[in-house]
Write an enzyme that holds these catalytic residues in place. Structure first.
Site, PDB file in Angstrom:
ATOM      1  N   GLY A  83       0.820  -1.205   0.000  1.00  0.00           N
ATOM      2  CA  GLY A  83       0.000   0.000   0.000  1.00  0.00           C
ATOM      3  C   GLY A  83       0.854   1.253   0.000  1.00  0.00           C
ATOM      4  CB  SER A  84      -0.097   4.712   0.544  1.00  0.00           C
ATOM      5  OG  SER A  84      -0.779   4.650   1.781  1.00  0.00           O
ATOM      6  CE  LYS A  99      -2.649   9.738   5.307  1.00  0.00           C
ATOM      7  NZ  LYS A  99      -3.855   9.606   4.547  1.00  0.00           N
ATOM      8  CD  GLU A 117       7.112  -5.668  -1.606  1.00  0.00           C
ATOM      9  OE1 GLU A 117       7.280  -4.959  -2.614  1.00  0.00           O
ATOM     10  OE2 GLU A 117       7.994  -6.424  -1.157  1.00  0.00           O
ATOM     11  CB  CYS A 164       3.676  -0.070  -7.001  1.00  0.00           C
ATOM     12  SG  CYS A 164       3.967  -1.786  -7.444  1.00  0.00           S
TER      13      CYS A 164
HETATM   14  P1  NAD Z   1      -3.442   2.339   1.040  1.00  0.00           P
HETATM   15  O1  NAD Z   1      -2.204   2.490   1.850  1.00  0.00           O
HETATM   16  O2  NAD Z   1      -4.390   3.479   1.004  1.00  0.00           O
HETATM   17  O3  NAD Z   1      -4.277   1.090   1.538  1.00  0.00           O
HETATM   18  C1  NAD Z   1      -3.705  -0.196   1.762  1.00  0.00           C
HETATM   19  C2  NAD Z   1      -4.458  -0.946   2.850  1.00  0.00           C
HETATM   20  O4  NAD Z   1      -4.384  -0.221   4.063  1.00  0.00           O
HETATM   21  C3  NAD Z   1      -5.951  -1.136   2.555  1.00  0.00           C
HETATM   22  O5  NAD Z   1      -6.256  -2.492   2.830  1.00  0.00           O
HETATM   23  C4  NAD Z   1      -6.666  -0.226   3.526  1.00  0.00           C
HETATM   24  O6  NAD Z   1      -7.848  -0.786   4.007  1.00  0.00           O
HETATM   25  C5  NAD Z   1      -5.654  -0.106   4.668  1.00  0.00           C
HETATM   26  N1  NAD Z   1      -5.759   1.187   5.357  1.00  0.00           N
HETATM   27  C6  NAD Z   1      -6.049   2.389   4.815  1.00  0.00           C
HETATM   28  N2  NAD Z   1      -6.037   3.351   5.764  1.00  0.00           N
HETATM   29  C7  NAD Z   1      -5.722   2.739   6.933  1.00  0.00           C
HETATM   30  C8  NAD Z   1      -5.559   3.190   8.281  1.00  0.00           C
HETATM   31  N3  NAD Z   1      -5.698   4.465   8.598  1.00  0.00           N
HETATM   32  N4  NAD Z   1      -5.227   2.279   9.223  1.00  0.00           N
HETATM   33  C9  NAD Z   1      -5.057   0.990   8.901  1.00  0.00           C
HETATM   34  N5  NAD Z   1      -5.204   0.513   7.644  1.00  0.00           N
HETATM   35  C10 NAD Z   1      -5.539   1.362   6.680  1.00  0.00           C
HETATM   36  O7  NAD Z   1      -2.921   1.947  -0.411  1.00  0.00           O
HETATM   37  P2  NAD Z   1      -3.735   1.567  -1.702  1.00  0.00           P
HETATM   38  O8  NAD Z   1      -4.607   2.723  -2.111  1.00  0.00           O
HETATM   39  O9  NAD Z   1      -4.370   0.240  -1.514  1.00  0.00           O
HETATM   40  O10 NAD Z   1      -2.575   1.378  -2.781  1.00  0.00           O
HETATM   41  C11 NAD Z   1      -1.900   2.453  -3.373  1.00  0.00           C
HETATM   42  C12 NAD Z   1      -0.473   2.506  -2.910  1.00  0.00           C
HETATM   43  O11 NAD Z   1       0.079   1.198  -2.829  1.00  0.00           O
HETATM   44  C13 NAD Z   1       0.426   3.269  -3.860  1.00  0.00           C
HETATM   45  O12 NAD Z   1       1.318   4.055  -3.120  1.00  0.00           O
HETATM   46  C14 NAD Z   1       1.176   2.171  -4.593  1.00  0.00           C
HETATM   47  O13 NAD Z   1       2.415   2.563  -5.115  1.00  0.00           O
HETATM   48  C15 NAD Z   1       1.309   1.134  -3.535  1.00  0.00           C
HETATM   49  N6  NAD Z   1       1.459  -0.190  -4.116  1.00  0.00           N
HETATM   50  C16 NAD Z   1       2.632  -0.848  -3.968  1.00  0.00           C
HETATM   51  C17 NAD Z   1       2.803  -2.100  -4.545  1.00  0.00           C
HETATM   52  C18 NAD Z   1       4.087  -2.878  -4.414  1.00  0.00           C
HETATM   53  O14 NAD Z   1       4.076  -4.061  -4.722  1.00  0.00           O
HETATM   54  N7  NAD Z   1       5.189  -2.276  -4.002  1.00  0.00           N
HETATM   55  C19 NAD Z   1       1.759  -2.667  -5.263  1.00  0.00           C
HETATM   56  C20 NAD Z   1       0.578  -1.966  -5.386  1.00  0.00           C
HETATM   57  C21 NAD Z   1       0.427  -0.741  -4.801  1.00  0.00           C
END
Ligand code: NAD
Length: 485
Positions: free
Chosen positions: A191-192, A194, A213, A251
Site C-alpha cells: 500500500g501507501s 502513509k 511493499e 506501483c
Molecule cells: P493504502 O495504503 O491506502 O491502503 C492499503 C491498505 O491499508 C488497505 O487495505 C486499507 O484498508 C488499509 N488502510 C487504509 N487506511 C488505513 C488506516 N488508517 N489504518 C489501517 N489501515 C488502513 O494503499 P492503496 O490505495 O491500496 O494502494 C496504493 C499505494 O500502494 C500506492 O502508493 C502504490 O504505489 C502502492 N502499491 C505498492 C505495490 C508494491 O508491490 N510495491 C503494489 C501496489 C500498490
C-alpha cells in the site's frame, strides 16, 4: 466490538492450529498450493469478471498481470518448496572442531497480509503462496477498494484451502485497525507509505517484523539511441509500461520520463502515435484500457491536472469522463517541477515528460527525490548504465525495458527507503515468511581446555591463534604461506 471479537477469535484459532504443527509438512504446503492452482483454473472467468467490474480490466490484461502471474508463481513454489525447506550446511571454522553448522528455515507463525486494489488478485495471492510455502497460518485482508475481487477471494478461498490455516477477513479501515491490534508473527503490507507508517507503529508494539511493499515516483530515462528502430522500440515499451498495466495505476509503472531537450518533440510525436495504435482513436471506447478505480482516485487525478501551468503543459489527451471513471492517456511536457503532479506519486494515466540539457543531469534529478521503487533507463551507453547503478538507489533498475522485473521470480521485488522495506517473489517470498534458524551440532568427545579459567599466558596465545584460524588458513600456515601473530 463485534469485529474485534471475530478478529480475536480467528487469530486464536489460527495460533492453536499453527501449534499443532499441521502446516509444517511438505505435503500440507504442496496440497494448499495445488488447490490454489485449481482455484485459478476453475474460476478464471469469474476472476476476469471481478477484475472487469472493479477496474475495467480486459481479460488478456487480467491473465497477463494477475491469473498468469499467480499460476506461474504457484508452479514455481510447487517445484522448489522442498529444496527451499531443506537445511543448508554451513562451513564451521576450525575453532569449533569437531562441529557441523546448518541453517534451518522455520515458519514464522501467524501472519497478516494486506493487499492492494490495483492488482487485487495477484497482490493477495502471490504473498499468500510465499506464506504457505514457508508453512505459516495466514489472515488475508484483501483491499476493500476492489470489492468484487475481495468478495471473490473471501468466498472461494475457504472452498479450496485449509480454512483452519488460511482465513480471509474482508473490510475497510475499521477492520484494518482491529487487525493491527492483534499480535502477529509477521505483517506483509502492500500500500501507501502513509498507511505503512501506521502499520509499522502497530507492529513495533509487539516487535513484529514487517515487509512493506510501497510505491513512489518511478522515472524512465530515455537516452539518445541514434538508431530509429531502437528509439521506436524504447517508446513502445514506455507506452506499454505506462498505460498497459491498470492504466498507470501500478506501483512500478513509469511516473515520468526524463529526456534531453533536443529529443522531446520526436518523443512526444511517437508517444502519441503508439497510444493511438494500442488504444485506437478514442481510447474511452476501446474497452482495453482499465478505468480509474473509484471516485476518490478519479478526483485526485483530476486535481493534479487542474493547476493552470499544468493544464498549459498538456500536449496530448486530458479529457475525462466522471461517469465512466475514465481519464484519457495524457502527456504533459515540462509541467512545473513544484506542481503537485511532480511532488506526489501519480498512480494513473498521466505522463509528464521532463526535459534536461544533458542526460547526465537525470541522475541529480532522481537523487533529489525519495528513492523510487524502480528506475528504467533506455540507453546503450555503458558509462551511463554504470553511473545509474553506482550513483542512484532504487528497489530495482531495468535497462531497455519496463515492468518485466515484476515477472521474474529469480529477482527479488521490493523497495528501499520511501519505496519499501523487504522483498518477495520466488525463493525471496519463502525467505520473507521464514526464520532461518542457526543450528550447531557439537559432540561431547573433545574438550579445549584454554576456554576455561584459570587463565595463563599460554591460554591467551592459544585463543589468539584459534580465533584467526580456519581450515584453509591452517593449511596455508602449515605450508608457510600465511603467518599468524
Ligand atoms: P493504502 O495504503 O491506502 O491502503 C492499503 C491498505 O491499508 C488497505 O487495505 C486499507 O484498508 C488499509 N488502510 C487504509 N487506511 C488505513 C488506516 N488508517 N489504518 C489501517 N489501515 C488502513 O494503499 P492503496 O490505495 O491500496 O494502494 C496504493 C499505494 O500502494 C500506492 O502508493 C502504490 O504505489 C502502492 N502499491 C505498492 C505495490 C508494491 O508491490 N510495491 C503494489 C501496489 C500498490
Amino acid at each position: 466490538m463485534e469485529i474485534l471479537g471475530e478478529v480475536e477469535e480467528s487469530v486464536r484459532e489460527l495460533r492453536e492450529y499453527f501449534k499443532s504443527g499441521s502446516t509444517r509438512s511438505v505435503k500440507w504446503r504442496k496440497t494448499q498450493i495445488t488447490a490454489l492452482v485449481e482455484l485459478l483454473h476453475d474460476h478464471e472467468d469469474a476472476i476476469f469478471k471481478a477484475l472487469n467490474q472493479d477496474l475495467g480490466k480486459h481479460p488478456v490484461e487480467s491473465y497477463r498481470d494477475e491469473v498468469g502471474v499467480v499460476a506461474k508463481s504457484a508452479n514455481n513454489s510447487l517445484n522448489c518448496v522442498e529444496k527451499w525447506m531443506a537445511p543448508k550446511q554451513s562451513h564451521v571454522p576450525l575453532l569449533f572442531f569437531p562441529a557441523k553448522g546448518e541453517l534451518l528455515p522455520e515458519p514464522l507463525g501467524v501472519v497478516l497480509i494486506f493487499s492492494s486494489w490495483n492488482f487485487p488478485i495477484s497482490l493477495a495471492l502471490d504473498p499468500l503462496i510465499g506464506a504457505i510455502s514457508a508453512g505459516n497460518v495466514v489472515v488475508l485482508k484483501p483491499s476493500e477498494q476492489a470489492p468484487e475481487c475481495s468478495s471473490f477471494l473471501a468466498n472461494t478461498i475457504p472452498q479450496y484451502l485449509d480454512s483452519k490455516a488460511i482465513k480471509v477477513i474482508e473490510g475497510g479501515v475499521d477492520v484494518c485497525e482491529q487487525l493491527l491490534l492483534q499480535k502477529w508473527d509477521k505483517i506483509f503490507f502492500t500500500g501507501s507509505p502513509k498507511v505503512a507508517s501506521i502499520v509499522m507503529s502497530a507492529a513495533a508494539k509487539n516487535l513484529t517484523p514487517v515487509t512493506l511493499e510501497l510505491g513512489g515516483k518511478c522515472p524512465a530515462i530515455l537516452d539518445s539511441l541514434p538508431n530509429p528502430s531502437d528509439f521506436r522500440l524504447a517508446v513502445r515499451r514506455i507506452v506499454g509500461g505506462k498505460w498497459g498495466p491498470c492504466s498507470g495505476q501500478a506501483c512500478i509503472g513509469i511516473d515520468y520520463v526524463l529526456v534531453e531537450d533536443k529529443f522531446k518533440n520526436v518523443l512526444v510525436d511517437l508517444l502519441k502515435r503508439i497510444i493511438k495504435k494500442f488504444y485506437g482513436e478514442d481510447p474511452k471506447e476501446s474497452k482495453i484500457i482499465a478505468r480509474i478505480v473509484n471516485k476518490h482516485h478519479f478526483e485526485r487525478l483530476c486535481n493534479l491536472l487542474k493547476e493552470p501551468l499544468v493544464q498549459a503543459s498538456i500536449v496530448h489527451g486530458g479529457s475525462v469522463d466522471e461517469e465512466k471513471l475514465f481519464i484519457e492517456p495524457t502527456i504533459l511536457l515540462d509541467p512545473p517541477l513544484d506542481a503537485q503532479i511532480m511532488m506526489e506519486e501519480i498512480f494513473g494515466p498521466l505522463l509528464p515528460v521532463i526535459t534536461m540539457n544533458r542526460i547526465q543531469e537525470t541522475i541529480e534529478f532522481i537523487n533529489s527525490r525519495p528513492k523510487p521503487l524502480a528506475i528504467y533507463a533506455f540507453t546503450k551507453d555503458e558509462t551511463l548504465k554504470r553511473k545509474i547503478l553506482s550513483e542512484t538507489s532504487s528497489g530495482s533498475v531495468v535497462f531497455n525495458d519496463t515492468m518485466v522485473q515484476f515477472l521474474c521470480d529469480a529477482l527479488p521485488f521490493g523497495g528501499v527507503g520511501q519505496s519499501g522495506i523487504g522483498r518477495y517473489h520466488g525463493k525471496f517470498s519463502f525467505d520473507t515468511f521464514s526464520h532461518e534458524k542457526a543450528v550447531m551440532h557439537r559432540n561431547l568427545c573433545l574438550e579445549i581446555e584454554p576456554r576455561y579459567p584459570p587463565w595463563n599466558k599460554f591460554k591467551m596465545q592459544f585463543l589468539r591463534l584459534a580465533y584467526k584460524l580456519d581450515y584453509f588458513g591452517l593449511l596455508l600456515h602449515i605450508m608457510g604461506l600465511r603467518r599468524y601473530n
